[in-house]
Design an enzyme around this catalytic site. Structure first.
Site, PDB file in Angstrom:
ATOM      1  CD  GLU A 165      51.293  39.002  46.013  1.00 46.27           C
ATOM      2  OE1 GLU A 165      51.999  39.681  46.765  1.00 46.27           O
ATOM      3  OE2 GLU A 165      50.747  39.473  44.992  1.00 46.27           O
ATOM      4  CE  LYS A 217      40.894  36.604  42.829  1.00 50.27           C
ATOM      5  NZ  LYS A 217      41.792  35.941  43.731  1.00 50.27           N
ATOM      6  CG  PHE A 262      40.709  36.600  56.112  1.00 50.23           C
ATOM      7  CD1 PHE A 262      41.478  35.548  55.654  1.00 50.23           C
ATOM      8  CD2 PHE A 262      40.817  37.833  55.477  1.00 50.23           C
ATOM      9  CE1 PHE A 262      42.347  35.711  54.593  1.00 50.23           C
ATOM     10  CE2 PHE A 262      41.677  38.014  54.410  1.00 50.23           C
ATOM     11  CZ  PHE A 262      42.441  36.935  53.972  1.00 50.23           C
ATOM     12  N   GLY A 266      43.885  44.888  62.319  1.00 51.40           N
ATOM     13  CA  GLY A 266      45.210  45.435  62.029  1.00 51.40           C
ATOM     14  C   GLY A 266      45.089  46.831  61.442  1.00 51.40           C
ATOM     15  CB  CYS A 273      44.273  40.864  45.112  1.00 52.22           C
ATOM     16  SG  CYS A 273      45.384  40.022  43.983  1.00 52.22           S
ATOM     17  CE  LYS A 276      44.091  43.676  40.363  1.00 50.84           C
ATOM     18  NZ  LYS A 276      43.040  42.729  40.122  1.00 50.84           N
ATOM     19  CE  LYS A 334      49.701  37.714  51.360  1.00 52.53           C
ATOM     20  NZ  LYS A 334      48.622  36.789  51.166  1.00 52.53           N
ATOM     21  NE  ARG A 341      51.696  44.443  43.172  1.00 54.72           N
ATOM     22  CZ  ARG A 341      51.489  43.515  42.218  1.00 54.72           C
ATOM     23  NH1 ARG A 341      51.065  43.887  41.028  1.00 54.72           N
ATOM     24  NH2 ARG A 341      51.680  42.240  42.463  1.00 54.72           N
TER      25      ARG A 341
END
Ligand code: NAD
Length: 452
Positions: A165, A217, A262, A266, A273, A276, A334, A341
Site C-alpha cells: 500500500e 506469500k 526494512f 519505529g 497484512c 494477520k 504507514k 488497520r
C-alpha cells in the site's frame, strides 16, 4: 482478455485497474453496494498514489466496469481473480469464509463448456487452492445434469499479491517477481500471456506448485515482520547501551546479505497484512505440530513496540498525563495510504485517553477512517500545525514526507512543553538539541534540553 475481479478493495481495485491499463476488459464485482455505486460513478474509494488517473482513464475507455452481480462479472470472462478478505478467525487462522463462499457461488455459475482460470490473489493458507477446487466441484454437482461435471472446465491457480500500500500501482505494474502456483499447462499459458506486459524488464514469473505459492506469500510477509522486529529490538539495546540505531542500521545495511531496506526502527508494524499473516502462519504451524518460535517472539515484540513511546511520555510528565493535551502527527499505519488497520497511532491514542489526556490529530489522508473509529473522542485538526494548538507535546506516529522538514519555530511556539516524541526518527538529534526541544525517538539518545 476478459477478466473478472471478485472483491474490489485494495488488492482488487489495483489489480482490476492495472489489468485494464494493459488493454484487458475488466469487470470488478463487490458485495458492498455503496462501494460499487461510487466506483461506477467515477469516484475512487481509497487513496493510493497514481491509481485515480488510471481508474478514470480506463473507466472512460470502457475497459473497467463495476457490478454487484457475480454472474454478470464472470459472464464471458476466462479469467476470474479472487481478491477477497482473509481476516483472522477467532483462533488466529485465516478465515476462508469469503473465499469459499464465492467458490460455492462459482460452482453454480460456471458451465462445463466454458473454461475458466480461477486465480486466488488473497493471502491464504496452504491447501486453499485445493479447497476452492473441491467446493466448486461439490457446489456444481448440485446444479448440473446427471453425467455432467466441471472437472475440465476450470483450474484454480495461486497467484499471491506482493504489492505494498502506498506504492501499489508501481508494485503491480513493475513487480519484482510474479509467483504463480499451478501445474495446469493451460493455466500456465494464460498466466504467462496475462503477465507478459508487466515483466518486460526481465523480472521473473516464477511458476511452482500451488502449495509453495501459497506459503511463499506468508514466508515473505513473516520474514519482513521478523526484520522489522529485529531492528526494533536492536533499537531497545541501543537505548540501554548508549549506541545510535541509525549508525548501527547503516553499518549493517551496507552488507549485501542484509540489505538496506526494512531496517528502520519505529513503533511497530501495523496494517492489514503483517499482523494477520504472521498470526496465520503461526496458526498453520500449530496445525502441523510445529512450534514456529520466531513468530511468537515477533508478535510479542511488535505488541510491545507499539507502546514504546508511552513510558517516555509518562516519565517526562512524572506519570501524570491527566489534563495534558497531545498533538499526534500521522494516523495511517504507514505513509501514502489512508489505511488505519492495526495502526500504532491508535494504540498511542488509546493509552493517552485512558490516562486522562486529550488528543488532537492530523494525517494527510487517514482522517476520515480515524473518525469512523474515534468519533468525537479526539479532535481532528485542519492541518499539522492546527493540531498543535494548546498541545503540551507533539507525538509523531507516521513518517509522512510532509512532516520531515516542518516549521520548527511554529512547533516550538505552540507547544507548552516544547517536547517531541518521535516514533519514526524523522529528525536529527543534533538539530533538535540546537533548537532546544526535548526530543525522544527510537533507539537513539534522548535530547533533554528544555527551553520552556
Ligand atoms: N492490502 C494489501 O496491501 C494486500 C497486499 C497483498 C495481499 N493482500 C491480501 O489480499 C486480500 C484482500 O485484501 P484487501 O486489502 O484488498 O481487502 P479489502 O478488505 O480492502 O477488500 C476486500 C473486498 O472484498 C469485498 N467482498 C467481501 N465478500 C465479497 C463477496 N462475497 N463478493 C464480492 N466481494 C466481496 C469487500 O466488500 C471488500 O471490498 C487479503 O487476503 C489480503 O491479505 C492485501
Amino acid at each position: 482478455m476478459k477478466i473478472a475481479v471478485v472483491g474490489t478493495g485494495y488488492v482488487g481495485l489495483v489489480t482490476g485497474t492495472c489489468f485494464a491499463e494493459t488493454g484487458n476488459i475488466v469487470t470488478c464485482v463487490d458485495i458492498d453496494q455503496e462501494k460499487i455505486k461510487k466506483l461506477s460513478s467515477g469516484q475512487i474509494t481509497m487513496y493510493e498514489p497514481g491509481l485515480e488517473n488510471l481508474f478514470l482513464r480506463n473507466q472512460k475507455e470502457g475497459r473497467l466496469m463495476f457490478t454487484q452481480s457475480l454472474s454478470d462479472a464472470i459472464n464471458g470472462a476466462e479469467i476470474i481473480f479472487l481478491a477477497l478478505p482473509t481476516p483472522p478467525g477467532e483462533d488466529g487462522a485465516a478465515d476462508l469464509k469469503y473465499i469459499l463462499g464465492v467458490a460455492e457461488d462459482l460452482g453454480k455459475l460456471i458451465k462445463p463448456t466454458d473454461y475458466k482460470v480461477i486465480i486466488d490473489k488473497s493471502t491464504v493458507p496452504v491447501g486453499t487452492a485445493e479447497k476452492v477446487k473441491n467446493v466448486i466441484l461439490q457446489s456444481s454437482a448440485k446444479v448440473l445434469d446427471v453425467g455432467k461435471n466441471l472437472s475440465n472446465a476450470f483450474d484454480v491457480v495461486s497467484n499471491p499479491e506482493f504489492l505494498r500500500e502506498g506504492v501499489a500501482v508501481e508494485d503491480f505494474m513493475k513487480p519484482d517477481r510474479v509467483v504463480i502456483g499451478t501445474k495446469s499447462p493451460r493455466a500456465i499459458k494464460i498466466m504467462n500471456e496475462l503477465y507478459a506486459p508487466f515483466v518486460r524488464q526481465g523480472n521473473p514469473i516464477i511458476f511452482m506448485d500451488e502449495q509453495s505459492a501459497e506459503l511463499t506469500k506468508y514466508a515473505a510477509n513473516a520474514f519482513l515482520a521478523v526484520k522489522i522486529s529485529f531492528m526494533n529490538e536492536i533499537a531497545q539495546m541501543c537505548e540501554r547501551l548508549g549506541a545510535d540505531v541509525d549508525m548501527v542500521r547503516k553499518g549493517i545495511g551496507s552488507d549485501e546479505r542484509i540489505g538496506k531496506r526494512f531496517l528502520f526502527p519505529g513503533i511497530g508494524y501495523g496494517g492489514s497484512c503483517f499482523p494477520k499473516d504472521v498470526q496465520a502462519l503461526a496458526k498453520s504451524a500449530d496445525e502441523v505440530d510445529y512450534d514456529f518460535q520466531i513468530l511468537d517472539a515477533v508478535m510479542k515484540v511488535n505488541k510491545e513496540q507499539k507502546l514504546h513511546l508511552i513510558p517516555k511520555i509518562n516519565s517526562f510528565y512524572s506519570n501524570n498525563l491527566s489534563g495534558k493535551h497531545f498533538a499526534i502527527w500521522g494516523l495511517a499505519f504507514k505513509p501514502n495510504t489512508d489505511d488505519v488497520r492495526e495502526a500504532p497511532a491508535f494504540v498511542i491514542i488509546d493509552e493517552l485517553l485512558n490516562a486522562g489526556a486529550t488528543v488532537s490529530v492530523f494525517d494527510p489522508e487517514a482522517m476520515k477512517n480515524t473518525e469512523y473509529v474515534y468519533g468525537n473522542k479526539i479532535t481532528f485538526a485542519q492541518n499539522q500545525y492546527d493540531a498543535l494548538r494548546n498541545a503540551d507535546a507533539l507525538i509523531i506516529a507516521t513518517e509522512w514526507n510532509e512532516f520531515r522538514t516542518p516549521d520548527f519555530e511554529k512547533i516550538s511556539a505552540a507547544l507548552k512543553s516544547n517536547a517531541i516524541f518521535d516514533g519514526r526518527n524523522l529528525f536529527e538529534n543534533s538539530q533538535m538539541e540546537n533548537l532546544g526541544f526535548h526530543y525522544e525517538s527510537v533507539g537513539r539518545k534522548a535530547i533533554t534540553t528544555l527551553r520552556k
